[in-house]
Motif scaffolding. Structure first.
Motif, mmCIF file in Angstrom:
data_model
loop_
_atom_site.group_PDB
_atom_site.id
_atom_site.type_symbol
_atom_site.label_atom_id
_atom_site.label_comp_id
_atom_site.label_asym_id
_atom_site.label_seq_id
_atom_site.Cartn_x
_atom_site.Cartn_y
_atom_site.Cartn_z
ATOM 1 N N VAL A 1 33.130 42.918 39.490
ATOM 2 C CA VAL A 1 33.319 41.890 38.577
ATOM 3 C C VAL A 1 34.599 42.112 38.288
ATOM 4 N N GLU A 2 36.384 40.964 38.326
ATOM 5 C CA GLU A 2 36.711 41.339 37.980
ATOM 6 C C GLU A 2 37.305 40.212 36.919
ATOM 7 N N LEU A 3 37.818 40.149 35.606
ATOM 8 C CA LEU A 3 38.212 39.182 34.506
ATOM 9 C C LEU A 3 39.467 39.502 34.549
ATOM 10 N N ASN A 4 40.062 38.475 35.575
ATOM 11 C CA ASN A 4 41.825 38.061 34.425
ATOM 12 C C ASN A 4 42.426 38.818 35.100
ATOM 13 N N GLY A 5 41.886 39.450 36.308
ATOM 14 C CA GLY A 5 42.539 40.425 36.786
ATOM 15 C C GLY A 5 42.800 41.449 36.280
ATOM 16 N N GLU A 6 42.105 42.346 35.491
ATOM 17 C CA GLU A 6 40.684 43.362 35.241
ATOM 18 C C GLU A 6 39.320 44.285 36.427
ATOM 19 N N ILE A 7 39.147 44.501 36.269
ATOM 20 C CA ILE A 7 37.430 45.634 36.617
ATOM 21 C C ILE A 7 37.296 45.328 35.117
ATOM 22 N N ILE A 8 35.908 45.232 35.373
ATOM 23 C CA ILE A 8 34.555 44.724 34.422
ATOM 24 C C ILE A 8 33.943 45.977 33.911
ATOM 25 N N ASN A 9 33.973 46.877 33.339
ATOM 26 C CA ASN A 9 32.710 48.259 33.970
ATOM 27 C C ASN A 9 31.409 47.332 33.321
ATOM 28 N N MET B 1 33.226 24.131 29.411
ATOM 29 C CA MET B 1 33.807 24.721 30.065
ATOM 30 C C MET B 1 34.251 25.238 31.510
ATOM 31 N N GLN B 2 35.387 25.482 31.701
ATOM 32 C CA GLN B 2 35.627 25.685 32.956
ATOM 33 C C GLN B 2 36.707 26.942 33.074
ATOM 34 N N LEU B 3 36.049 27.320 34.240
ATOM 35 C CA LEU B 3 35.888 28.511 35.125
ATOM 36 C C LEU B 3 37.125 28.242 36.253
ATOM 37 N N LYS B 4 37.856 29.603 36.250
ATOM 38 C CA LYS B 4 37.885 29.451 38.226
ATOM 39 C C LYS B 4 36.820 31.095 38.269
ATOM 40 N N ILE B 5 36.179 31.026 39.355
ATOM 41 C CA ILE B 5 35.352 31.595 40.332
ATOM 42 C C ILE B 5 35.764 31.768 40.972
ATOM 43 N N ASN B 6 36.088 32.983 42.491
ATOM 44 C CA ASN B 6 36.435 33.228 43.504
ATOM 45 C C ASN B 6 37.405 31.847 43.975
ATOM 46 N N GLY B 7 38.528 31.714 43.538
ATOM 47 C CA GLY B 7 38.958 30.599 42.942
ATOM 48 C C GLY B 7 38.794 29.690 43.707
ATOM 49 N N GLU B 8 37.780 28.795 42.917
ATOM 50 C CA GLU B 8 37.414 27.615 42.711
ATOM 51 C C GLU B 8 37.183 27.828 41.394
ATOM 52 N N ILE B 9 37.302 26.169 40.784
ATOM 53 C CA ILE B 9 37.356 25.489 39.780
ATOM 54 C C ILE B 9 36.585 25.027 39.423
ATOM 55 N N LYS B 10 35.322 26.128 38.085
ATOM 56 C CA LYS B 10 34.457 25.196 37.728
ATOM 57 C C LYS B 10 33.477 25.095 36.685
ATOM 58 N N ASP C 1 39.347 31.501 32.220
ATOM 59 C CA ASP C 1 39.146 32.508 32.726
ATOM 60 C C ASP C 1 38.747 32.728 34.223
ATOM 61 N N CYS C 2 39.572 33.522 34.682
ATOM 62 C CA CYS C 2 39.275 34.098 35.950
ATOM 63 C C CYS C 2 38.390 34.231 36.368
ATOM 64 N N LEU C 3 37.391 34.545 37.038
ATOM 65 C CA LEU C 3 37.374 35.436 37.644
ATOM 66 C C LEU C 3 36.814 36.133 39.072
ATOM 67 N N GLU C 4 36.608 37.098 39.819
ATOM 68 C CA GLU C 4 36.650 37.428 41.226
ATOM 69 C C GLU C 4 35.112 37.754 41.053
ATOM 70 N N VAL C 5 34.424 37.916 41.874
ATOM 71 C CA VAL C 5 32.549 37.852 41.835
ATOM 72 C C VAL C 5 32.989 38.857 43.006
ATOM 73 N N VAL C 6 32.906 40.674 43.556
ATOM 74 C CA VAL C 6 32.447 40.736 44.990
ATOM 75 C C VAL C 6 31.363 40.969 45.004
ATOM 76 N N THR C 7 30.459 40.725 46.116
ATOM 77 C CA THR C 7 29.656 41.236 46.577
ATOM 78 C C THR C 7 29.431 42.239 46.934
ATOM 79 N N ILE C 8 28.638 43.600 46.737
ATOM 80 C CA ILE C 8 28.584 44.399 47.865
ATOM 81 C C ILE C 8 27.526 44.261 48.624
#
Length: 72
Positions: A37-45, A1-10, A58-65
């Motif tokens: 976490v933002e998944l495909n442009g939507e912040i996930i609860n 499975m290929q995902l884009k995580i923080n702008g990088e394909i993994k 899918d495209c994930l953006e993961v922001v560390t607090i």
């Protein structure tokens, strides 16, 4: 499975039929209580991470607090 995580394909090797967000985050080394976490442009609860399915492409953006700052 290929995902884009923080702008990088993994490429993620998934051994089960479905990939869920919370176990994916833990496997990637994130501490779920410290990320947003933002998944495909939507912040996930965080309450629905355990049931949020991740799909190929899918495209994930993961922001560390991070705490900190300065006191005057």
């Amino acid at each position: 499975m290929q995902l884009k995580i923080n702008g990088e394909i993994k490429t993620i090797k998934n051994t089960s039929e479905e990939l869920l967000l919370e176990p994916l985050l833990e496997n990637l080394g994130y501490k779920p209580q410290l990320v947003v976490v933002e998944l495909n442009g939507e912040i996930i609860n965080p309450k629905v991470w355990i049931s949020t399915k991740i799909n190929n492409g899918d495209c994930l953006e993961v922001v560390t607090i991070v705490g900190g700052g300065s006191y005057s």
